[in-house]
Design a protein around this motif. Structure first.
Motif, PDB file in Angstrom:
ATOM      1  N   GLY A 125       0.816  -1.217   0.000  1.00 52.48           N
ATOM      2  CA  GLY A 125       0.000   0.000   0.000  1.00 52.48           C
ATOM      3  C   GLY A 125       0.843   1.257   0.000  1.00 52.48           C
ATOM      4  O   GLY A 125       0.544   2.233  -0.703  1.00 52.48           O
ATOM      5  N   GLY A 403      -3.174  -2.835   3.862  1.00 55.27           N
ATOM      6  CA  GLY A 403      -2.894  -2.155   2.608  1.00 55.27           C
ATOM      7  C   GLY A 403      -3.422  -0.731   2.614  1.00 55.27           C
ATOM      8  O   GLY A 403      -2.751   0.205   2.159  1.00 55.27           O
ATOM      9  N   LEU A 404      -4.628  -0.544   3.157  1.00 51.53           N
ATOM     10  CA  LEU A 404      -5.201   0.795   3.256  1.00 51.53           C
ATOM     11  C   LEU A 404      -4.398   1.671   4.206  1.00 51.53           C
ATOM     12  O   LEU A 404      -4.126   2.843   3.909  1.00 51.53           O
ATOM     13  CB  LEU A 404      -6.658   0.693   3.720  1.00 51.53           C
ATOM     14  CG  LEU A 404      -7.410   2.008   3.898  1.00 51.53           C
ATOM     15  CD1 LEU A 404      -7.519   2.751   2.571  1.00 51.53           C
ATOM     16  CD2 LEU A 404      -8.798   1.756   4.493  1.00 51.53           C
ATOM     17  N   ALA A 407      -1.177   2.819   2.491  1.00 54.19           N
ATOM     18  CA  ALA A 407      -1.380   3.843   1.468  1.00 54.19           C
ATOM     19  C   ALA A 407      -1.688   5.203   2.094  1.00 54.19           C
ATOM     20  O   ALA A 407      -1.109   6.226   1.712  1.00 54.19           O
ATOM     21  CB  ALA A 407      -2.505   3.417   0.535  1.00 54.19           C
TER      22      ALA A 407
END
Length: 501
Positions: A125, A403-404, A407
């Motif tokens: 991410g 992953g979020l 990011a």
């Protein structure tokens, strides 16, 4: 060529020698030192844990040598390296754990796989977000570009002082804030559940506004031709707020993670620590303190204080309950094996404010569930974010959440770097606080910390306002590490209703 870059200005490059030195220390020397002091028992779980140590150590080395100040990444990788890298390495090598619940080899291997899956998702991410760093964020950039409003900061200062006057007597007076946490926990255990919850809410209502009032007052922009009333109120309120914070945010009665967040946020929000070089020095100091000093910082936790006994890192990791994160993840994996996944538990943290009287089926705190599953009598335990997300839906939910987080964290770090020359922005104040509060967030459990986290984020939003001019587009951002312009700049005064000078 990017607009705003001075002709002939060199693009900063990561120091290869520094990166190699940090990688050698974190990936090779410290793990070997831990394993050398133990009678290691090698197996599949320990082999995979070595991969986790290499991953987290290399990532932390990159953060410590980056040409940009990456506070969000520092908090994440520091926690991952110490609590989920080195500590489990010592536990798996000796099959010794700080708490009594022990799982079999297959569960230990699956636990290590859950940890590494989250780390890989976070790295992916972050990498995707770095590729898109040249694009403007329509959500995060306007929020982080908000600037302190002097009037709102003064109102918060007044509110913090009023809360201190009103709530401190109900908490037991000034002396109660200098008792050990053991005494505070015993008092909470003797109280009714509703009274205990009210007491906890009152404590956070004291701590968080007082912290942000002090930060806001320190960082309200100073104007060359400013408001005499604002300057006078600043000097009047500053000693009062320092005194209030010494009382309500001291490391004796407050959790060490929160007291550390307060101190480090104040330090890293200072202008002299916003540059990449100063950040690298400060980040290295924080990493050293976490490794060397943190294990002994619970001196004030108990009423009976014994002399400090210095032991090896390996012994600390396998005997100190502060490093139970990996063992709690093991307990959670065993819980899922017994009870299955609980997707509805994901609704608990965002709807934490709904009372159980209205929502009888409200999910229980994950830390309490794990403590009951392990048969512990003490239920105030952690539930790291890895196991909370795994309990929702297994590996897919772990990968999606981390992953979020990777990011969004990378975007926040990039935007803070872009806005670093603007004083009094939300990026300069909130990012350091959230970056270090991450250690609490990652350690969990979510139900226990999401309320204080919401307060930590909402208060600075209320004392800031939209900037008077449009934020810089990515093409106008200064290159990483570029020196500031030497031309003097005078900020326009913001009136607060006082007499002008």
């Amino acid at each position: 060529m990017l607009h705003g870059r001075r002709p002939g200005a060199a693009v900063p490059v990561r120091g290869i020698a520094a990166l190699c030195c940090w990688a050698l220390l974190l990936v090779v020397l410290l793990p070997v030192l831990i394993l050398q002091s133990l009678d290691a028992r090698f197996g599949a779980a320990l082999a995979l844990q070595c991969v986790v140590v290499v991953h987290t150590g290399a990532a932390l080395a990159r953060v410590l040598t980056d040409v940009r100040a990456r506070l969000i990444a520092l908090g994440f990788w520091l926690f991952s390296y110490v609590w989920l890298g080195l500590a489990p390495l010592a536990m798996l090598a000796t099959d010794a754990y700080p708490r009594g619940f022990v799982v079999d080899a297959n569960t230990a291997f699956l636990t290590t796989a859950v940890v590494e899956a989250g780390l890989l998702a976070y790295s992916a991410g972050s990498a995707v977000a770095s590729w898109r760093s040249s694009r403007t964020s329509v959500v995060l950039e306007p929020v982080l570009a908000r600037r302190l409003s002097p009037g709102r900061v003064l109102l918060l200062c007044g509110l913090a002082l009023l809360l201190a006057v009103a709530l401190i007597p109900g908490q037991g007076g000034l002396s109660a804030f200098f008792l050990s946490r053991q005494a505070a926990n015993e008092a909470a255990a003797q109280a009714a559940p509703a009274a205990s919850a009210d007491r906890a809410m009152a404590a956070w209502a004291l701590s968080v506004p007082a912290f942000w009032a002090l930060v806001g007052l320190v960082h309200v922009p100073r104007f060359t031709a400013g408001d005499r009333t604002l300057r006078g109120l600043r000097w009047l309120l500053l000693p009062l707020l320092i005194a209030v914070n010494v009382v309500v945010n001291n490391p004796i009665s407050q959790p060490r993670f929160w007291a550390g967040t307060v101190l480090l946020a104040l330090a890293f929000s200072a202008s002299w620590l916003r540059g990449p070089r100063a950040f690298r020095v400060g980040a290295a100091a924080v990493a050293a303190v976490v490794l060397v000093v943190f294990p002994y910082s619970d001196y004030f936790r108990y009423d009976k204080r014994e002399p400090v006994r210095v032991v090896s890192l390996a012994e600390q990791f396998t005997s100190n309950g502060d490093y139970d994160a990996f063992q709690q993840i093991e307990t959670g994996v065993d819980y899922v094996h017994t009870h299955g996944f609980t997707p509805t538990a994901a609704l608990g943290p965002p709807l934490f404010f709904v009372p159980r009287a209205v929502w009888p089926g409200k999910p229980d705190d994950a830390g309490i569930l794990l403590a009951r599953h392990a048969g512990y009598t003490f239920e105030n335990l952690s539930a790291p974010l890895w196991i909370e997300t795994y309990m929702w839906a297994g590996f897919p939910s772990v990968i999606a959440v981390f992953g979020l987080i990777g990011a969004v964290g990378r975007r926040i770090d990039d935007l803070r770097h872009r806005l670093r020359r603007r004083p009094g922005t939300l990026a300069a104040l909130l990012v350091p606080a959230f970056g270090f509060y991450q250690l609490v967030l990652l350690r969990g459990s979510l139900m226990a910390i999401v309320g204080p986290l919401a307060l930590l984020v909402c208060v600075p939003l209320l004392i800031t306002r939209k900037p008077g001019r449009r934020t810089l587009p990515p093409s106008a951002a200064d290159p990483a590490g570029a020196p500031a312009s030497s031309a003097p700049r005078t900020d326009l005064p913001l009136p607060t209703g006082g007499a002008r000078t």
